[in-house]
Design an enzyme around this catalytic site. Structure first.
Site, PDB file in Angstrom:
ATOM      1  N   ASP A  12     -25.935  -5.304 -12.547  1.00  0.00           N
ATOM      2  CA  ASP A  12     -25.170  -5.375 -13.805  1.00  0.00           C
ATOM      3  C   ASP A  12     -24.134  -4.383 -14.013  1.00  0.00           C
ATOM      4  O   ASP A  12     -23.753  -3.826 -14.943  1.00  0.00           O
ATOM      5  CB  ASP A  12     -25.936  -5.517 -14.970  1.00  0.00           C
ATOM      6  CG  ASP A  12     -26.938  -6.679 -15.096  1.00  0.00           C
ATOM      7  OD1 ASP A  12     -26.478  -7.666 -14.184  1.00  0.00           O
ATOM      8  OD2 ASP A  12     -27.825  -6.833 -15.827  1.00  0.00           O
ATOM      9  N   LYS A  15     -20.197  -5.393 -10.985  1.00  0.00           N
ATOM     10  CA  LYS A  15     -19.810  -5.943  -9.368  1.00  0.00           C
ATOM     11  C   LYS A  15     -18.696  -6.985  -9.423  1.00  0.00           C
ATOM     12  O   LYS A  15     -17.713  -7.402  -8.664  1.00  0.00           O
ATOM     13  CB  LYS A  15     -20.877  -6.497  -8.463  1.00  0.00           C
ATOM     14  CG  LYS A  15     -22.036  -5.230  -8.500  1.00  0.00           C
ATOM     15  CD  LYS A  15     -23.144  -5.498  -7.789  1.00  0.00           C
ATOM     16  CE  LYS A  15     -24.273  -6.586  -8.431  1.00  0.00           C
ATOM     17  NZ  LYS A  15     -24.682  -5.985  -9.552  1.00  0.00           N
ATOM     18  N   GLY A  39     -26.319 -12.516 -12.068  1.00  0.00           N
ATOM     19  CA  GLY A  39     -25.159 -13.206 -13.165  1.00  0.00           C
ATOM     20  C   GLY A  39     -24.194 -12.180 -12.823  1.00  0.00           C
ATOM     21  O   GLY A  39     -24.066 -11.108 -13.195  1.00  0.00           O
ATOM     22  N   HIS A  40     -22.826 -12.654 -12.154  1.00  0.00           N
ATOM     23  CA  HIS A  40     -21.498 -11.876 -11.922  1.00  0.00           C
ATOM     24  C   HIS A  40     -20.620 -12.290 -12.776  1.00  0.00           C
ATOM     25  O   HIS A  40     -20.100 -13.528 -12.749  1.00  0.00           O
ATOM     26  CB  HIS A  40     -21.360 -11.755 -10.547  1.00  0.00           C
ATOM     27  CG  HIS A  40     -22.462 -11.206  -9.802  1.00  0.00           C
ATOM     28  ND1 HIS A  40     -22.492 -11.307  -8.271  1.00  0.00           N
ATOM     29  CD2 HIS A  40     -23.582 -10.627 -10.088  1.00  0.00           C
ATOM     30  CE1 HIS A  40     -23.569 -10.896  -7.939  1.00  0.00           C
ATOM     31  NE2 HIS A  40     -24.140 -10.354  -8.964  1.00  0.00           N
ATOM     32  N   GLN A 222     -27.815  -7.793  -7.557  1.00  0.00           N
ATOM     33  CA  GLN A 222     -28.789  -6.821  -8.105  1.00  0.00           C
ATOM     34  C   GLN A 222     -28.081  -5.453  -7.924  1.00  0.00           C
ATOM     35  O   GLN A 222     -26.903  -5.222  -7.597  1.00  0.00           O
ATOM     36  CB  GLN A 222     -30.193  -6.966  -7.464  1.00  0.00           C
ATOM     37  CG  GLN A 222     -30.738  -8.137  -8.016  1.00  0.00           C
ATOM     38  CD  GLN A 222     -30.485  -9.549  -7.289  1.00  0.00           C
ATOM     39  OE1 GLN A 222     -30.468  -9.730  -6.040  1.00  0.00           O
ATOM     40  NE2 GLN A 222     -30.183 -10.500  -8.031  1.00  0.00           N
TER      41      GLN A 222
HETATM   42  P1  GDP Z   1     -22.676  -7.654 -12.350  1.00  0.00           P
HETATM   43  O1  GDP Z   1     -23.929  -8.239 -12.087  1.00  0.00           O
HETATM   44  O2  GDP Z   1     -22.786  -6.255 -11.593  1.00  0.00           O
HETATM   45  O3  GDP Z   1     -21.695  -8.432 -11.866  1.00  0.00           O
HETATM   46  O4  GDP Z   1     -22.345  -7.322 -13.948  1.00  0.00           O
HETATM   47  P2  GDP Z   1     -22.361  -8.415 -14.980  1.00  0.00           P
HETATM   48  O5  GDP Z   1     -21.339  -9.337 -14.923  1.00  0.00           O
HETATM   49  O6  GDP Z   1     -23.767  -8.966 -15.190  1.00  0.00           O
HETATM   50  O7  GDP Z   1     -22.509  -7.448 -16.399  1.00  0.00           O
HETATM   51  C1  GDP Z   1     -21.217  -6.731 -16.650  1.00  0.00           C
HETATM   52  C2  GDP Z   1     -20.405  -7.006 -17.860  1.00  0.00           C
HETATM   53  O8  GDP Z   1     -19.733  -5.940 -18.258  1.00  0.00           O
HETATM   54  C3  GDP Z   1     -20.083  -8.084 -17.779  1.00  0.00           C
HETATM   55  O9  GDP Z   1     -19.971  -8.735 -18.942  1.00  0.00           O
HETATM   56  C4  GDP Z   1     -18.484  -7.872 -17.676  1.00  0.00           C
HETATM   57  O10 GDP Z   1     -17.397  -8.768 -18.100  1.00  0.00           O
HETATM   58  C5  GDP Z   1     -18.559  -6.821 -18.413  1.00  0.00           C
HETATM   59  N1  GDP Z   1     -17.682  -5.680 -18.051  1.00  0.00           N
HETATM   60  C6  GDP Z   1     -17.107  -5.461 -16.516  1.00  0.00           C
HETATM   61  N2  GDP Z   1     -16.321  -4.172 -16.312  1.00  0.00           N
HETATM   62  C7  GDP Z   1     -16.061  -3.796 -17.613  1.00  0.00           C
HETATM   63  C8  GDP Z   1     -15.572  -2.716 -18.296  1.00  0.00           C
HETATM   64  O11 GDP Z   1     -14.927  -1.885 -17.502  1.00  0.00           O
HETATM   65  N3  GDP Z   1     -15.490  -2.575 -19.726  1.00  0.00           N
HETATM   66  C9  GDP Z   1     -16.185  -3.146 -20.254  1.00  0.00           C
HETATM   67  N4  GDP Z   1     -16.296  -3.160 -21.768  1.00  0.00           N
HETATM   68  N5  GDP Z   1     -16.818  -4.506 -19.874  1.00  0.00           N
HETATM   69  C10 GDP Z   1     -16.827  -4.447 -18.549  1.00  0.00           C
HETATM   70  P1  IMO Z   2     -27.080  -8.718 -10.788  1.00  0.00           P
HETATM   71  O1  IMO Z   2     -26.649  -9.400  -9.478  1.00  0.00           O
HETATM   72  C1  IMO Z   2     -30.009  -7.035 -13.254  1.00  0.00           C
HETATM   73  C2  IMO Z   2     -34.231  -7.841 -12.186  1.00  0.00           C
HETATM   74  C3  IMO Z   2     -35.144  -8.457 -13.294  1.00  0.00           C
HETATM   75  C4  IMO Z   2     -36.333  -7.835 -13.041  1.00  0.00           C
HETATM   76  C5  IMO Z   2     -36.388  -7.618 -11.468  1.00  0.00           C
HETATM   77  C6  IMO Z   2     -37.031  -8.588 -10.709  1.00  0.00           C
HETATM   78  O2  IMO Z   2     -26.389  -9.642 -12.002  1.00  0.00           O
HETATM   79  O3  IMO Z   2     -26.750  -7.317 -11.125  1.00  0.00           O
HETATM   80  P2  IMO Z   2     -36.533 -11.079 -10.040  1.00  0.00           P
HETATM   81  O4  IMO Z   2     -36.186 -12.668 -10.891  1.00  0.00           O
HETATM   82  O5  IMO Z   2     -35.192 -11.087  -9.072  1.00  0.00           O
HETATM   83  O6  IMO Z   2     -37.785 -11.406  -9.367  1.00  0.00           O
HETATM   84  O7  IMO Z   2     -36.845 -10.094 -10.996  1.00  0.00           O
HETATM   85  O8  IMO Z   2     -35.040  -7.613 -11.191  1.00  0.00           O
HETATM   86  N1  IMO Z   2     -33.061  -8.310 -11.915  1.00  0.00           N
HETATM   87  C7  IMO Z   2     -31.767  -8.198 -12.387  1.00  0.00           C
HETATM   88  N2  IMO Z   2     -31.267  -7.176 -13.183  1.00  0.00           N
HETATM   89  N3  IMO Z   2     -29.064  -7.774 -12.563  1.00  0.00           N
HETATM   90  C8  IMO Z   2     -29.513  -8.412 -11.596  1.00  0.00           C
HETATM   91  O9  IMO Z   2     -28.611  -9.148 -10.964  1.00  0.00           O
HETATM   92  C9  IMO Z   2     -30.803  -8.844 -11.618  1.00  0.00           C
HETATM   93  N4  IMO Z   2     -31.451  -9.583 -10.731  1.00  0.00           N
HETATM   94  C10 IMO Z   2     -32.841  -9.494 -10.859  1.00  0.00           C
HETATM   95  O10 IMO Z   2     -34.622  -8.414 -14.522  1.00  0.00           O
HETATM   96  O11 IMO Z   2     -36.629  -6.457 -13.816  1.00  0.00           O
HETATM   97 MG    MG Z   3     -25.244  -9.317 -13.739  1.00  0.00          MG
END
Ligand code: GDP
Ligand code: IMO
Ligand code: MG
Length: 453
Positions: A12, A15, A39-40, A222
């Site tokens: 999270d 990416k 979840g990206h 991840q």
């Molecule tokens: P990922 O799994 O690495 O792709 O990240 P996620 O999408 O799960 O979580 C990142 C969250 O932060 C998402 O809700 C994005 O919309 C948000 N986000 C990304 N870059 C920024 C930033 O620079 N500032 C803020 N406030 N939110 C951001």
């Molecule tokens: P992105 O790609 C954050 C965490 C779960 C749990 C552990 C194992 O959005 O960064 P699993 O279901 O993979 O066996 O769970 O890994 N986890 C993540 N945490 N971002 C993710 O993906 C994750 N995918 C799995 O919360 O702790």
């Molecule tokens: Mg994510």
């Protein structure tokens, strides 16, 4: 230039957003591990899209998204995501490719994931998507691959054996209801039919694309601290999330990779259980969680938040061989009067500068902080590094120094436009890589084709 984008914390990191920003530089985007536990999030033109299995970047026209052999694919989830993308105007039929060697997540994997979590003494806090049990079957050599899902007879045969074994496990060990073989067969055969037009020999597909000079972005899901080998085991996911997973998860040689970009948040978060040495006290946790909207993009669970952990980030940068990093969510720290950075851990009077392999020991570590002043002004509209407040520039320079890597991109908001490059972006300019193209595959004489030892 072929690029890897990899998370260097616990996932999270943002990416999805960074990949969306970079997508125009490449032709093909490839997921190499994980599944729909990811979840990206991409926010484009004020609208949000969350990618789970399909590579982020497909909101840009003309891109190909490949789900590599190292990914575990839930057909139901994938078809749903494809339908959502179609509704956003993406030509999914052309844009989405799936490796014939990727493994299939079946409903019994999801049930086992939940049952195992329920029966473990220490929960991991998985996403419940069946990821771990599917990788278990892959390693146990009993898994079902996409190629078989698309072959009605072979699928029937493999499914029969699996349902028999899994039902026994579910009933005897977990006192769960069994699955109905015929029901699964009918439903999943239909999924196989729907997915079949997207299925490719992915290693060959990428080999040919590279031979034509197509540019590829390998998208990590991840983060490095969730990597099954290098993360905080057992509080990890079941795949190699770090850059090392690219070769085995996409079917490309190490020489196919030109640049590696780490993505890191300006602070730290993790979802689920396991150590988080810099975890905030409750009041600060609530404040940052609200400001950063730190809720899981897959499960909606609140993310645990903490200060930037330079021990983790430095180790991950080294492990992935990052050429540079992108720092995201700087804006979330905008109103902090002061900011802490964890520079080491203390364990029973000993100072540690590496993440210990013994996670039990890590759970006992205290963070060693240095404190720097905050900038207390809005960075959301800043478009150049030089225009950041002086304290924000100092903070970023300090992070770069501690990680031992330059910062080439800074994100200060969730919109596509809220990101800017720094002077170090030069590392990622086209033409800076050693150009190499794979040579054409040698043709075997007819008689020897397919011969094996
Ligand atoms: P990922 O799994 O690495 O792709 O990240 P996620 O999408 O799960 O979580 C990142 C969250 O932060 C998402 O809700 C994005 O919309 C948000 N986000 C990304 N870059 C920024 C930033 O620079 N500032 C803020 N406030 N939110 C951001
Ligand atoms: P992105 O790609 C954050 C965490 C779960 C749990 C552990 C194992 O959005 O960064 P699993 O279901 O993979 O066996 O769970 O890994 N986890 C993540 N945490 N971002 C993710 O993906 C994750 N995918 C799995 O919360 O702790
Ligand atoms: Mg994510």
């Amino acid at each position: 230039m072929n690029l890897v984008v990899v998370g260097i914390q616990w996932g999270d990191e943002g990416k999805g957003k960074i990949i969306d920003v970079l997508a125009d530089r490449v032709d093909i985007l490839v997921r190499y591990q994980g599944g729909n536990n990811a979840g990206h999030t991409v926010v484009a033109n004020g609208r949000e899209f969350v990618f789970h299995l399909i590579p982020s970047g497909l909101l840009h026209r003309g891109k190909i998204g490949l789900i590599g052999n190292g990914v575990v694919v839930d057909p139901e989830a994938l078809l749903k995501e494809m339908a959502q993308l179609r509704a956003r105007g993406v030509n999914v039929r052309r844009a989405v490719k799936i490796s014939d060697q990727a493994h299939v997540i079946m409903p019994y994997h999801k049930r086992l994931d939940l049952a195992e979590e329920g029966s473990r003494p220490g929960r991991i806090g998985t996403t419940g998507r069946g990821i771990g049990p599917c990788y278990v079957d892959k390693a146990a050599r009993s898994g079902i691959r996409i190629a078989e899902l698309c072959h009605p007879e072979r699928f029937a045969e493999k499914l029969r054996r699996n349902v028999k074994d899994k039902n026994r496990l579910l009933q005897v060990l977990y006192r769960e209801q069994p699955f109905d073989y015929q029901d699964l067969l009918t439903r999943y055969r239909a999924y196989g039919k729907q997915l079949a037009p997207h299925v490719v020999n992915s290693a060959r597909f990428l080999f040919e694309a590279m031979a034509k000079g197509r540019r590829i972005l390998f998208e990590g899901a991840q983060g490095t601290m969730l990597d099954v080998d290098f993360g905080t085991y057992p509080y990890v996911t079941s795949s190699n999330a770090s850059a090392g997973g690219v070769c085995t998860g996409a079917g490309v040689p190490p020489t196919a990779v030109d640049r590696i970009l780490g993505v890191v948040k300006a602070y730290t978060t993790r979802v689920g259980e396991g150590p988080l040495p810099t975890e905030f006290p409750p009041a600060l946790m609530a404040r940052i969680r609200r400001k950063g909207q730190e809720f899981g993009a897959t499960t909606g669970r609140p993310r645990r938040c903490g200060w930037f952990d330079a021990v983790v980030a430095r180790q991950a940068v080294r492990l992935n061989g990052c050429h540079a990093v992108a720092v995201t969510k700087l804006d979330v720290l905008d109103d902090m009067p002061e900011i802490k950075i964890c520079v080491a851990y203390r364990w029973k009077g000993t100072r540690l500068t590496e993440v210990p392999a013994d996670t039990g020991l890590l759970l006992e570590c205290q963070p060693v902080y240095e404190t720097v002043p905050g900038w207390r002004s809005d960075t959301g509209e800043v478009g150049r590094f030089e225009d950041l407040p002086a304290a924000a520039r100092r903070y970023l320079r300090r992070l770069a120094h501690l990680m031992g890597v330059p910062i080439c991109l800074v994100s200060t908001g969730l919109q596509r436009e809220q990101a800017f490059t720094t002077d170090h972006w030069d590392l990622f300019r086209e033409g800076r890589e050693r150009r190499r193209r794979p040579r054409a595959a040698p043709r075997l004489p007819a008689g020897r084709r397919g011969a094996s030892a």
